[in-house]
Write a protein that holds these residues in place. Structure first.
Motif, PDB file in Angstrom:
ATOM      1  N   SER A  49       6.956  -1.496  -5.659  1.00 34.85           N
ATOM      2  CA  SER A  49       6.111  -2.615  -5.213  1.00 34.85           C
ATOM      3  C   SER A  49       5.224  -2.216  -4.043  1.00 34.85           C
ATOM      4  O   SER A  49       4.038  -2.552  -4.008  1.00 34.85           O
ATOM      5  N   ALA A  50       5.792  -1.499  -3.078  1.00 34.49           N
ATOM      6  CA  ALA A  50       5.006  -1.058  -1.915  1.00 34.49           C
ATOM      7  C   ALA A  50       3.925  -0.069  -2.350  1.00 34.49           C
ATOM      8  O   ALA A  50       2.791  -0.127  -1.858  1.00 34.49           O
ATOM      9  N   LEU A  51       4.251   0.817  -3.268  1.00 32.50           N
ATOM     10  CA  LEU A  51       3.247   1.764  -3.776  1.00 32.50           C
ATOM     11  C   LEU A  51       2.125   1.006  -4.489  1.00 32.50           C
ATOM     12  O   LEU A  51       0.952   1.329  -4.322  1.00 32.50           O
ATOM     13  N   ALA A  52       2.500   0.006  -5.283  1.00 32.60           N
ATOM     14  CA  ALA A  52       1.496  -0.777  -6.017  1.00 32.60           C
ATOM     15  C   ALA A  52       0.549  -1.472  -5.036  1.00 32.60           C
ATOM     16  O   ALA A  52      -0.673  -1.445  -5.224  1.00 32.60           O
ATOM     17  N   ARG A  53       1.109  -2.075  -3.987  1.00 29.38           N
ATOM     18  CA  ARG A  53       0.259  -2.743  -2.982  1.00 29.38           C
ATOM     19  C   ARG A  53      -0.663  -1.728  -2.314  1.00 29.38           C
ATOM     20  O   ARG A  53      -1.857  -1.977  -2.150  1.00 29.38           O
ATOM     21  N   ALA A  54      -0.110  -0.589  -1.935  1.00 28.23           N
ATOM     22  CA  ALA A  54      -0.904   0.428  -1.232  1.00 28.23           C
ATOM     23  C   ALA A  54      -2.014   0.985  -2.110  1.00 28.23           C
ATOM     24  O   ALA A  54      -3.104   1.306  -1.624  1.00 28.23           O
ATOM     25  N   GLU A  55      -1.757   1.075  -3.407  1.00 27.90           N
ATOM     26  CA  GLU A  55      -2.740   1.639  -4.332  1.00 27.90           C
ATOM     27  C   GLU A  55      -3.633   0.569  -4.955  1.00 27.90           C
ATOM     28  O   GLU A  55      -4.567   0.888  -5.697  1.00 27.90           O
TER      29      GLU A  55
END
Length: 150
Positions: free
Chosen positions: A60-66
């Protein structure tokens, strides 16, 4: 920040910008040639660089960051897991979540790739530039860093 008035011998800013873009692109391509080619997509490369720079993260954090949907990031991460570039482990502070991180083997691959690129660049600097030109490049690098930090 220092702004000076253009002089008659100053290059056109548009021409300077174009040459900088072209030369920067050539340098990036030459550096890529020095490492072993990977079969990574641009989104996979972006995730790998983010994990290398920022450390473990949830999908989820990777998705937000990307800036992508979590479902899309799950597909990207699954592909990286199948290549053994990343692995998941339970989050020590919240066992319901999984933290994704680079595998030790892939960290070695990144280190070797960076070393190959830097070795090529050192040889190119020694072969193509005089000591005075190397000093000029060091000064220009400070200017490039200012541009990229803008």
């Amino acid at each position: 920040m220092v702004k000076s008035q253009p002089t008659s011998d100053a290059p056109s800013l548009a021409a300077l910008a174009a040459e900088l873009r072209i030369t920067g692109g050539k340098l990036v391509r030459r550096l890529r040639e020095q490492s072993h080619p990977g079969d990574f997509t641009s989104s996979q490369k972006s995730v790998l660089l983010r994990l290398d720079r920022d450390g473990p993260a949830t999908v989820s954090a990777l998705a937000r960051a990307e800036g992508v949907r979590p479902q899309s990031m799950r597909v990207t991460v699954a592909g990286l897991e199948s290549m053994r570039a990343v692995a998941g482990k339970p989050d020590p502070s919240d066992g319901r979540q999984t933290l994704v991180d680079l595998t030790p083997g892939f960290r070695k691959t990144i280190k070797a790739s960076r070393a190959a690129k830097e070795d090529w660049l050192v040889r190119a600097l020694q072969k193509q530039l005089s000591p005075d030109e190397q000093r000029e490049l060091a000064a220009a690098l400070k200017l490039l860093q200012r541009l990229t930090d803008f």
